[in-house]
Design an enzyme around this catalytic site. Structure first.
Site, PDB file in Angstrom:
ATOM      1  N   ASN A  50      50.757  22.572  41.900  1.00 30.67           N
ATOM      2  CA  ASN A  50      51.660  23.400  42.715  1.00 30.67           C
ATOM      3  C   ASN A  50      52.616  22.564  43.557  1.00 30.67           C
ATOM      4  O   ASN A  50      53.630  23.067  44.033  1.00 30.67           O
ATOM      5  CB  ASN A  50      50.846  24.327  43.632  1.00 30.67           C
ATOM      6  N   ASP A  67      46.154  37.182  46.675  1.00 35.20           N
ATOM      7  CA  ASP A  67      45.238  37.530  45.582  1.00 35.20           C
ATOM      8  C   ASP A  67      43.821  37.024  45.867  1.00 35.20           C
ATOM      9  O   ASP A  67      42.987  37.738  46.386  1.00 35.20           O
ATOM     10  CB  ASP A  67      45.759  36.962  44.255  1.00 35.20           C
ATOM     11  N   LYS A  71      49.837  42.359  45.903  1.00 31.73           N
ATOM     12  CA  LYS A  71      50.964  42.890  45.130  1.00 31.73           C
ATOM     13  C   LYS A  71      50.505  43.963  44.137  1.00 31.73           C
ATOM     14  O   LYS A  71      50.539  43.773  42.917  1.00 31.73           O
ATOM     15  CB  LYS A  71      51.671  41.749  44.409  1.00 31.73           C
ATOM     16  N   ASN A 124      43.494  31.376  38.262  1.00 33.50           N
ATOM     17  CA  ASN A 124      44.671  32.157  38.660  1.00 33.50           C
ATOM     18  C   ASN A 124      44.727  33.528  37.971  1.00 33.50           C
ATOM     19  O   ASN A 124      43.865  33.882  37.167  1.00 33.50           O
ATOM     20  CB  ASN A 124      45.960  31.362  38.420  1.00 33.50           C
ATOM     21  N   CYS A 182      45.167  30.568  49.040  1.00 34.16           N
ATOM     22  CA  CYS A 182      45.315  30.181  47.634  1.00 34.16           C
ATOM     23  C   CYS A 182      46.746  29.660  47.508  1.00 34.16           C
ATOM     24  O   CYS A 182      47.113  28.746  48.235  1.00 34.16           O
ATOM     25  CB  CYS A 182      45.015  31.348  46.698  1.00 34.16           C
ATOM     26  N   SER A 183      47.559  30.241  46.656  1.00 38.53           N
ATOM     27  CA  SER A 183      48.959  29.822  46.605  1.00 38.53           C
ATOM     28  C   SER A 183      49.785  30.618  47.618  1.00 38.53           C
ATOM     29  O   SER A 183      50.300  30.067  48.573  1.00 38.53           O
ATOM     30  CB  SER A 183      49.517  30.020  45.184  1.00 38.53           C
ATOM     31  N   ASP A 184      49.862  31.932  47.388  1.00 42.29           N
ATOM     32  CA  ASP A 184      50.662  32.771  48.283  1.00 42.29           C
ATOM     33  C   ASP A 184      49.823  33.584  49.254  1.00 42.29           C
ATOM     34  O   ASP A 184      50.367  34.256  50.142  1.00 42.29           O
ATOM     35  CB  ASP A 184      51.559  33.710  47.464  1.00 42.29           C
TER      36      ASP A 184
END
Length: 607
Positions: free
Chosen positions: A285, A375, A412, A309, A370-372
């Site tokens: 990332n 989730d 989302k 993911n 996590c990333s954003d």
């Protein structure tokens, strides 16, 4: 219903009787469909359902602006389908005008809820054109400029489910604000972060300008904010997105200082940062400007939880569907299930949440991302909170948990579920929320008395995750819901649930306020949730509820009946006593035996 009479040769009479029969079936079918307020019939048609368990079944289908409803006309094969159009992922034409073979011309429907449907029609006269076009239009309203059914639904309930979660009240329940944590409205207009809620809890010592500088260094502006605080040791669960470190290894002193303020709030020796991703993914990332907290974050330790993911999870569920629908392959069941890796992913999510809960229970504050941060982060924070806080294990508390950690913090849903969108191959689709509910189910199996709600609630939640009947899971964040006036124009799922709470209650529930739950996250203790993933198989569907649970409910009903009788006896007793006390009695000496009213003994039967 009139039956066609085949002995007459008159075509006119045969035609009249056949029409009468069809009209009778149509009226009977429409009577069977209990339309919701705001639901309208679009088309009804003679059709054959290619049932994977019974073969071709003739009947009639009704399509409304909310559902597809099929009922067989054969008295010997009773088949009924009631499918919300929101649960449809894909509609395709099967065969062509020149296709050979019986039932080779029709429609193939792929659903999001672990089933596929196939219908056959007569080949002459383009008989499927109208049903295909209308089904495609109403199953994917967003793609055709139509409103989702939730905006048309006119259902009314006594309770407004939109009032279930009130952020300030929930923070107060947790004991906030206090001298270490404050409530900020810096995101009132969604200017700091358009995917965060308007009410946030942040360190007391942080200033609004600090928050803005930290937001600039966190993916999507999703700064570290408080999700939950331990009442006794004041350790906290913080959620956020990844830092924007990039390949050059950027640093941000404001972000580093901000995390240290979180650590200092309860004097945690070392702040534990749980990165939900596998290490290799977190490193990768960096190439897109993301990354993770390095050694520059003093008094902090970084732990990777190895949860895959959204793309891996999507493919895993596809593999699971392949082995459970329409038929379960018995001969290689265990190896087939293992090859999907679904339970392995469930294990890793549960294991990560256990680590978070254990650390906080021990008095150490944690940061989860996590990333954003919308989730895997939501999975970990909500499951850890479920383990730590018994309030979230109540029927209403669980609703608050979902509203708070998933809906308000910007999971989302629109992208992951694809509400009303025809693009079934969208790479953003993923069963992240389904996984969370599966993990909750695993916990209810391991702790059958710890949850006030039952499996039926979890199934209802997942059904309406797709149905688009309620506004609860529509759109991906609060700002989008405000823009589309979801609270004003749609009904909340919790209005339905709280209107008939009895059917969602667990009869074995035993409240335990201070108990922390640590489920066993090993493959030997995890089970496939058969009553969800394989429920469309009629053999599974016919299985009744647990005999123990059924007997328990019978005993509860018997207890209520006896208590009612006891109340009636006591009422009768007090009425008799009152009458005797008011009636004139002759003078008697003190040695006279006591009155009947004094001779009654009140029995209290222990239940």
């Amino acid at each position: 219903m009139a039956s066609p009479v085949s002995v007459y040769n008159s075509n006119t009479l045969d035609s009249h009787i056949s029409d009468t029969s069809r009209e009778s079936l149509k009226m009977e079918l429409l009577a069977d469909v209990c339309l919701l307020p705001g639901e309208d019939t679009i088309i009804n048609k003679d059709i054959s359902y290619m049932c994977p368990f019974n073969g071709a079944v003739k009947g009639k289908v009704v399509i409304t602006n909310y559902r597809l409803y099929f009922k067989s006309s054969d008295a010997h094969v009773a088949v009924t389908l009631d499918v919300p159009l929101g649960a449809i992922s894909r509609v395709e034409k099967m065969g062509g005008a020149s296709s050979r073979g019986e039932n080779s011309y029709g429609l193939d429907i792929t659903c999001k809820d672990m089933r596929n449907l196939r219908f056959a029609l007569k080949q002459e006269g383009h008989s499927r054109r109208d049903i295909f076009e209308l089904l495609f239009r109403y199953a994917f309203p967003i793609s055709h400029g139509l409103p989702l059914f939730a905006f048309v639904n006119q259902e009314k309930y006594e309770e407004d489910g939109w009032n279930v979660y009130k952020p300030i009240e929930e923070f107060r329940r947790q004991g906030l604000p206090n001298n270490k944590w404050r409530i900020t409205f810096i995101n009132r207009s969604y200017e700091l972060c358009d995917t965060y809620p308007t009410v946030l809890a942040v360190p007391f010592k942080s200033k609004e300008e600090d928050l803005r500088r930290v937001a600039a260094f966190r993916s999507r502006g999703r700064i570290p904010v408080l999700s939950w605080i331990h009442r006794e040791n004041q350790a906290v669960i913080i959620r956020c997105s990844q830092p924007l470190v990039g390949m050059s290894g950027k640093r941000n002193k404001d972000d580093e200082r901000y995390l240290d303020l979180i650590r200092e709030a309860n004097n945690t020796p070392k702040l534990t940062i749980y990165d939900a991703r596998p290490n290799v993914n977190a490193v990768a990332n960096k190439a897109t400007g993301g990354g993770y907290e390095g050694d520059e974050y003093q008094n902090a330790e970084l732990v990777f939880l190895d949860i895959q993911n959204i793309h891996v999870m999507r493919e895993s569920l596809k593999k699971l569907k392949d082995i459970v629908y329409p038929n379960v392959e018995e001969s290689h069941w265990l190896s087939s299930l293992e090859s999907t890796h679904w339970l392995e992913h469930i294990k890793l999510v549960l294991s990560g949440a256990i680590q978070v809960a254990d650390k906080v229970s021990g008095g150490n504050s944690v940061v989860v991302h996590c990333s954003d941060g919308w989730d895997r982060t939501a999975q970990l924070t909500s499951l850890a909170m479920l383990m730590l806080d018994s309030h979230y294990r109540t029927l209403r508390g669980f609703q608050v948990l979902i509203e708070k950690e998933w809906i308000s913090f910007g999971h989302k849903f629109a992208s992951r579920i694809g509400h009303g969108d025809k693009n079934h191959a969208d790479q953003d689709r993923s069963p992240i929320f389904v996984q969370f509910i599966d993990c909750v189910w695993q916990m209810t199996k391991q702790f059958p008395t710890a949850f006030e709600f039952n499996e039926r609630l979890l199934l209802t939640i997942l059904d309406h995750l797709y149905s688009c009947r309620f506004g609860t899971f529509l759109y991906s964040c609060e700002s989008a819901r405000d823009l589309n006036e979801v609270r004003l124009k749609t009904v909340s799922l919790w209005s339905l649930v709280n209107s008939k709470m009895d059917i969602y209650l667990n009869p074995f529930y035993t409240p335990e306020s201070g108990r922390v739950l640590y489920p066993v996250a090993s493959m030997r203790h995890l089970e496939l949730w058969v009553t969800y993933y394989i429920r469309w198989n009629p053999r599974i569907r016919q299985q009744q509820q647990s005999p123990v649970e059924q007997r328990y409910k019978e005993l509860l009903a018997l207890r209520d009946e006896y208590l009612k009788k006891l109340e009636q006896l006591q009422l009768s007793d007090s009425t008799s006593s009152s009458r005797l006390a008011n009636s004139p009695t002759p003078n008697t000496s003190s040695s006279t035996p006591s009155t009947p009213s004094q001779q009654y003994t009140h029995l209290h039967t222990p239940f």
